[in-house]
Design an enzyme around this catalytic site. Structure first.
Site, PDB file in Angstrom:
ATOM      1  N   LYS A 199     -14.628  26.538  25.147  1.00 36.20           N
ATOM      2  CA  LYS A 199     -14.630  25.823  25.848  1.00 36.20           C
ATOM      3  C   LYS A 199     -13.358  26.547  27.036  1.00 36.20           C
ATOM      4  O   LYS A 199     -12.759  25.931  27.358  1.00 36.20           O
ATOM      5  CB  LYS A 199     -15.376  25.042  26.075  1.00 36.20           C
TER       6      LYS A 199
ATOM      7  N   ASP B 215     -16.653  15.820  24.979  1.00 27.83           N
ATOM      8  CA  ASP B 215     -15.297  16.467  25.597  1.00 27.83           C
ATOM      9  C   ASP B 215     -14.232  15.466  25.833  1.00 27.83           C
ATOM     10  O   ASP B 215     -13.424  14.483  26.228  1.00 27.83           O
ATOM     11  CB  ASP B 215     -15.869  17.161  27.359  1.00 27.83           C
TER      12      ASP B 215
ATOM     13  N   LYS C 177     -11.457  23.490  24.032  1.00 29.57           N
ATOM     14  CA  LYS C 177     -11.621  23.542  25.110  1.00 29.57           C
ATOM     15  C   LYS C 177     -10.118  23.671  26.176  1.00 29.57           C
ATOM     16  O   LYS C 177      -9.347  22.821  25.611  1.00 29.57           O
ATOM     17  CB  LYS C 177     -12.409  22.456  25.555  1.00 29.57           C
TER      18      LYS C 177
END
Length: 237
Positions: free
Chosen positions: A194, A101, A164
């Site tokens: 996300k 991430d 995300k």
């Protein structure tokens, strides 16, 4: 959080939502013992993964456990040289991470330097061999809608698997239904979304999923899942 939750999303039970969760522990003061407890709780809850800082690797995942390992990169500011981010991602994969991430260079996005944002993402993507998963944290609350769209386009152009919303550390805030919906509209079927940052209740989770999120970053996963009503837990909506 106010939102419209679709009837189909209401049919999700607690176990189904758990499989969307990256059970997260990114507090600077977290210890190895805290991460061990995080792993045990994630397995008990049926979460998809644990998400931790790179210094916590390698993790000891019990044999046979259906649990992925996600690790942050360039966290939380994104103000790291691309070569450092790429090296951090590559080392994390080498030490057992399944997913990375990464945080974009938010200042570059605010300045309209989207080619630089894309190059930064490309550098990290190059450091993650297949089948490693790349999630690109765009810090949506700090961006305008136009900036969100531009950054999401840059992410999918470089093969990101997810975009995300947030680190959860930015003062501008975390995920919103509006941002998740816009991100999903932008990436379409080329990537997943996300939602992370401020997803605290079961209804928050349902709202984010209804808006297009397929993964949720949650630190208080047990509390969130315990908030499912009996009908939601039984999956009989």
């Amino acid at each position: 959080m106010t939102s419209t939750i679709s009837t189909s999303t209401r049919s999700l039970d607690a176990a189904s939502v758990a499989r969307c969760i990256d059970h997260t522990l990114l507090k600077p003061e977290a210890t190895a013992e805290d991460v061990t407890a995080l792993i045990a709780e994630a397995i008990e809850l049926g979460a998809y993964s644990v998400c931790v800082s790179p210094s916590m690797l390698p993790l000891r995942i019990p044999a046979g456990a259906d649990l992925k390992v996600a690790v942050v990169c360039g966290f939380p500011s994104g103000d790291h040289h691309s070569a450092i981010k790429a090296a951090e991602a590559a080392l994390a994969i080498e030490q057992g991470a399944d997913e990375i991430d990464m945080v974009i260079d938010i200042g570059a996005a605010k300045a309209g330097r989207f080619a630089d944002v894309q190059a930064d993402i490309a550098a990290v993507r190059a450091g993650i061999p297949t089948p490693g998963v790349l999630k690109v944290i765009i810090e949506s609350a700090a961006l305008t809608d136009a900036e969100i769209v531009a950054v999401c386009r840059a992410a999918v152009a470089e093969g990101a698997d997810f975009v995300k919303t947030s680190t959860g550390f930015h003062p501008a805030g975390g995920a919103t239904v509006h941002a998740v919906s816009l991100m999903k509209q932008t990436v379409g079927d080329r990537a997943q979304v996300k939602a992370s940052g401020g997803v605290r209740s079961f209804n928050d989770a349902l709202a984010m999923i209804a808006a297009g999120a397929t993964r949720l970053g949650v630190s208080g996963s047990a509390a969130l899942l315990s908030g499912a009503t009996p009908a939601e837990s039984a999956g009989d909506y």
